[in-house]
Design a protein around this motif. Structure first.
Motif, PDB file in Angstrom:
ATOM      1  N   GLN A  70       0.974  -0.989  -0.115  1.00 40.55           N
ATOM      2  CA  GLN A  70       0.090   0.004   0.073  1.00 40.55           C
ATOM      3  C   GLN A  70       0.835   1.159   0.079  1.00 40.55           C
ATOM      4  O   GLN A  70       1.963   1.249   0.742  1.00 40.55           O
ATOM      5  CB  GLN A  70      -0.819  -0.070   1.203  1.00 40.55           C
ATOM      6  N   TRP A  86      -8.548  -0.094   5.317  1.00 41.15           N
ATOM      7  CA  TRP A  86      -9.741   0.595   4.583  1.00 41.15           C
ATOM      8  C   TRP A  86      -8.972   1.239   3.194  1.00 41.15           C
ATOM      9  O   TRP A  86      -9.493   1.906   2.498  1.00 41.15           O
ATOM     10  CB  TRP A  86      -9.812   1.981   5.463  1.00 41.15           C
ATOM     11  N   ARG A  87      -7.729   0.817   3.092  1.00 38.82           N
ATOM     12  CA  ARG A  87      -7.107   1.484   1.995  1.00 38.82           C
ATOM     13  C   ARG A  87      -6.867   0.693   0.699  1.00 38.82           C
ATOM     14  O   ARG A  87      -6.561  -0.506   1.172  1.00 38.82           O
ATOM     15  CB  ARG A  87      -5.867   2.483   2.335  1.00 38.82           C
ATOM     16  N   GLU A 106      -0.439   5.580   4.125  1.00 42.03           N
ATOM     17  CA  GLU A 106      -0.743   4.665   5.249  1.00 42.03           C
ATOM     18  C   GLU A 106      -1.241   3.320   5.182  1.00 42.03           C
ATOM     19  O   GLU A 106      -2.012   3.213   4.143  1.00 42.03           O
ATOM     20  CB  GLU A 106      -2.119   5.320   5.912  1.00 42.03           C
ATOM     21  N   ARG A 107      -0.681   2.567   5.852  1.00 46.18           N
ATOM     22  CA  ARG A 107      -1.160   1.077   5.778  1.00 46.18           C
ATOM     23  C   ARG A 107      -2.344   0.830   6.629  1.00 46.18           C
ATOM     24  O   ARG A 107      -2.361   1.054   7.943  1.00 46.18           O
ATOM     25  CB  ARG A 107      -0.058   0.041   6.265  1.00 46.18           C
ATOM     26  N   SER A 108      -3.459   0.497   5.819  1.00 45.32           N
ATOM     27  CA  SER A 108      -4.589   0.289   6.455  1.00 45.32           C
ATOM     28  C   SER A 108      -5.687  -0.498   5.755  1.00 45.32           C
ATOM     29  O   SER A 108      -5.508  -0.589   4.426  1.00 45.32           O
ATOM     30  CB  SER A 108      -5.551   1.760   6.674  1.00 45.32           C
TER      31      SER A 108
END
Length: 352
Positions: free
Chosen positions: A279, A286-287, A282-284
């Motif tokens: 990713q 949601w992404r 930001e690592r999430s």
């Protein structure tokens, strides 16, 4: 013993069965080596020697007395690996011993320690480490592409035909997919993710009913704190095994699938597909998550292994899979078998 510069490396092959013949073919494709002798007690293997313009000997001792080679490949039955290897290293001749290095870690230690005492190289035929696919994956991990490794999953699911088990020893203790197949996968996991410090396993012979497992499941803990799950079965119709995904051996059909997953704090890696999932920003969860792929140049790892063996004999390289490395992989597999038998976790020491 090192060959004279400019002359081909003379390699004797002990054991002219299916695996031994593949080594002979790899030597034939190598510009730097020739088959100097075939060692096999079966007179029928004279044909292999004749096709390569060399002599056949009934034993390693006979070969060593007549025409010592620069190196010897030992592709005999497992229980003969150590004695054959000891004869060679005591004659000062480097050896490449097919996997597993021996039929037990205790036996393997004899060869590994004697070779170290005499300073003679011993290599082990975990040829998958030489596959460009694995070398590329290791480079990605070392570059930090996946961050710190957190978890690993490996599947070795395949279905061996019924007539495979017409050979009696394949249904008896000492055989089974853990020793025959999974040892390759364990060696690669050690190579890619680090040392294995504990295992907890369960196995079953439910599918085939033989005196040896047909299926096993293992939880492994790595020295770096990562955890792994590994499953193996020779009774599942499935595309998820190294044999069917890596296009390494033309004997097996090829599937466009993955058999190893390595997950880290910055991304995940699929092997042998060569996909890296990451990713940006930001690592999430949601992404969005995306993947990139890296390319490799395909080459038979047995050819790579022979080239490497020649360089070890010449003294220009150190073994990629040393005898001690082969011993460590064998010790992990023995611990898996013990854990499944006794129903306990086995902690591995570095005594190997």
């Amino acid at each position: 013993m090192s060959p004279v510069i400019g002359t081909p490396v003379r390699i004797a092959v002990a054991g002219a069965g299916l695996v031994g013949k593949r080594h002979v073919e790899a030597i034939e494709r190598c510009n730097e080596a020739i088959v100097s002798a075939i060692v096999d007690p079966d007179p029928a293997t004279q044909d292999v020697a004749s096709q390569n313009g060399c002599k056949r000997y009934a034993s390693i001792a006979d070969m060593l007395a007549a025409e010592p080679a620069d190196g010897v490949i030992i592709a005999t039955p497992n229980q003969m690996h150590v004695e054959g290897g000891l004869q060679c290293v005591r004659a000062g001749i480097p050896v490449l011993v097919e996997k597993p290095i021996a039929d037990s870690a205790q036996s393997a230690s004899r060869l590994v320690n004697e070779a170290a005492r005499l300073d003679v190289p011993v290599l082990v035929g975990h040829h998958r480490r030489h596959n460009p696919l694995i070398r590329a994956a290791r480079r990605q991990i070392e570059s930090g592409a996946v961050g710190d490794i957190v978890a690993v999953h490996a599947a070795c699911w395949l279905h061996k035909p019924d007539d495979y088990f017409n050979v009696a020893w394949r249904t008896q203790p000492g055989a089974g997919p853990v020793f025959i197949n999974l040892i390759h996968d364990i060696d690669l996991l050690r190579y890619l993710a680090g040392e294995i410090v504990s295992v907890q396993a369960a196995d079953s012979s439910h599918a085939r009913g033989n005196d040896v497992e047909d299926t096993a499941a293992i939880i492994v803990r790595f020295a770096n704190g990562a955890l792994g799950t590994v499953t193996v079965s020779d009774s599942i119709v499935a595309p998820w095994s190294w044999e069917l995904t890596a296009a390494e051996n033309p004997a097996y059909p090829v599937t466009d699938e993955t058999c190893y997953y390595i997950g880290g704090t910055r991304g995940s890696l699929e092997i042998p597909k060569g996909k890296i999932w990451t990713q940006s920003g930001e690592r999430s969860w949601w992404r969005p998550i995306n993947h990139t792929s890296y390319d490799t140049i395909a080459r038979d790892p047995l050819d790579e292994q022979i080239d490497h063996f020649c360089r070890v004999i010449a003294g220009t390289e150190q073994p990629i899979v040393s005898g001690r490395e082969g011993l460590k992989s064998l010790a992990v597999v023995e611990a898996i078998k013990t854990s499944a038998r006794d129903g306990i976790r086995i902690d591995l020491t570095d005594s190997t």
